[in-house]
Each structure stands twice: as structure tokens, then as C-alpha cells.
Design a protein around this motif. Sequence first.
Motif, PDB file in Angstrom:
ATOM      1  N   PHE A  31     -47.996 -53.245  21.253  1.00  0.00           N
ATOM      2  CA  PHE A  31     -48.247 -53.279  19.904  1.00  0.00           C
ATOM      3  C   PHE A  31     -47.178 -52.340  18.938  1.00  0.00           C
ATOM      4  O   PHE A  31     -46.924 -52.785  17.968  1.00  0.00           O
ATOM      5  CB  PHE A  31     -49.771 -52.072  19.829  1.00  0.00           C
ATOM      6  CG  PHE A  31     -50.792 -53.063  19.677  1.00  0.00           C
ATOM      7  CD1 PHE A  31     -51.713 -52.992  18.637  1.00  0.00           C
ATOM      8  CD2 PHE A  31     -51.272 -53.841  20.725  1.00  0.00           C
ATOM      9  CE1 PHE A  31     -52.994 -53.771  18.612  1.00  0.00           C
ATOM     10  CE2 PHE A  31     -52.344 -54.648  20.649  1.00  0.00           C
ATOM     11  CZ  PHE A  31     -53.143 -54.758  19.908  1.00  0.00           C
ATOM     12  N   GLU A  32     -46.625 -51.530  19.650  1.00  0.00           N
ATOM     13  CA  GLU A  32     -45.322 -50.919  19.060  1.00  0.00           C
ATOM     14  C   GLU A  32     -44.438 -51.783  18.785  1.00  0.00           C
ATOM     15  O   GLU A  32     -43.827 -52.028  17.742  1.00  0.00           O
ATOM     16  CB  GLU A  32     -45.046 -49.563  19.693  1.00  0.00           C
ATOM     17  CG  GLU A  32     -46.063 -48.541  19.725  1.00  0.00           C
ATOM     18  CD  GLU A  32     -46.075 -47.892  18.332  1.00  0.00           C
ATOM     19  OE1 GLU A  32     -45.167 -47.844  17.482  1.00  0.00           O
ATOM     20  OE2 GLU A  32     -47.460 -47.757  17.981  1.00  0.00           O
ATOM     21  N   ALA A  33     -43.875 -52.679  19.730  1.00  0.00           N
ATOM     22  CA  ALA A  33     -42.988 -53.572  19.661  1.00  0.00           C
ATOM     23  C   ALA A  33     -43.209 -54.582  18.463  1.00  0.00           C
ATOM     24  O   ALA A  33     -42.432 -54.933  17.698  1.00  0.00           O
ATOM     25  CB  ALA A  33     -42.476 -54.299  20.982  1.00  0.00           C
ATOM     26  N   LEU A  34     -44.419 -55.118  18.424  1.00  0.00           N
ATOM     27  CA  LEU A  34     -44.843 -56.219  17.565  1.00  0.00           C
ATOM     28  C   LEU A  34     -44.823 -55.412  16.003  1.00  0.00           C
ATOM     29  O   LEU A  34     -44.338 -55.922  15.181  1.00  0.00           O
ATOM     30  CB  LEU A  34     -46.379 -56.415  17.798  1.00  0.00           C
ATOM     31  CG  LEU A  34     -46.253 -57.677  18.986  1.00  0.00           C
ATOM     32  CD1 LEU A  34     -47.671 -58.049  19.545  1.00  0.00           C
ATOM     33  CD2 LEU A  34     -45.562 -58.873  18.460  1.00  0.00           C
ATOM     34  N   LYS A  35     -45.289 -54.288  15.906  1.00  0.00           N
ATOM     35  CA  LYS A  35     -45.438 -53.575  14.565  1.00  0.00           C
ATOM     36  C   LYS A  35     -43.987 -53.239  14.288  1.00  0.00           C
ATOM     37  O   LYS A  35     -43.653 -53.644  13.091  1.00  0.00           O
ATOM     38  CB  LYS A  35     -46.037 -52.072  14.903  1.00  0.00           C
ATOM     39  CG  LYS A  35     -46.523 -51.240  13.459  1.00  0.00           C
ATOM     40  CD  LYS A  35     -47.275 -50.179  13.512  1.00  0.00           C
ATOM     41  CE  LYS A  35     -48.619 -50.526  14.247  1.00  0.00           C
ATOM     42  NZ  LYS A  35     -49.385 -48.963  14.260  1.00  0.00           N
TER      43      LYS A  35
END
Length: 88
Positions: A31-35
Amino acid sequence: MISNHTMMLNEALEDKLNQNETVELILVDVFEALKTKGYNPINQVVGYLISGDPAYISSYQGARNKIQQIERDEILEVLLEKFVETRK
């Protein structure tokens, strides 16, 4: 009757808890990478879960490799368990 013996956590339950923690940690990283890359993480992960196509997940920070380490049904199971826990 109360036993004087030490109770031990069932190994299968312990393995399940460890598996859930692993899935949660991977999802947080993904999620952090995508965000960070400007994607909507929920939409991207849903696309991946429905289609099985890893192209929905960016390779940034190894997110694609990480999410492929776990089965999609395991991800769904953990997400559903977390949802049910929040409803209690």
C-alpha cells in the motif's frame, strides 16, 4: 478444574497468527509503495485480487514481488478477518 500444567498455544493457531502478521506486513508495504507512486492502493489491490494479474501492483520497492509471495485467498482471508474484527 484448573490444571497446574502450563498451557501451550496450539501450533496450528500459532502458525496462523504468524501467517496473518506476514500478510498484514506485506500489504502495508505494498500500500505504501503504491501510494508513493501515486496510485490508489485499494483499486490496485482489488484489481490484482480479482484478476490475478500482478501488473496491477507496481514493482516499486519490490511491491509486486512481495504480494506474489502470498496466495490471493490468504490476502482475502486476512482482510475479511480484520473487517469482522472491526465490526465487533
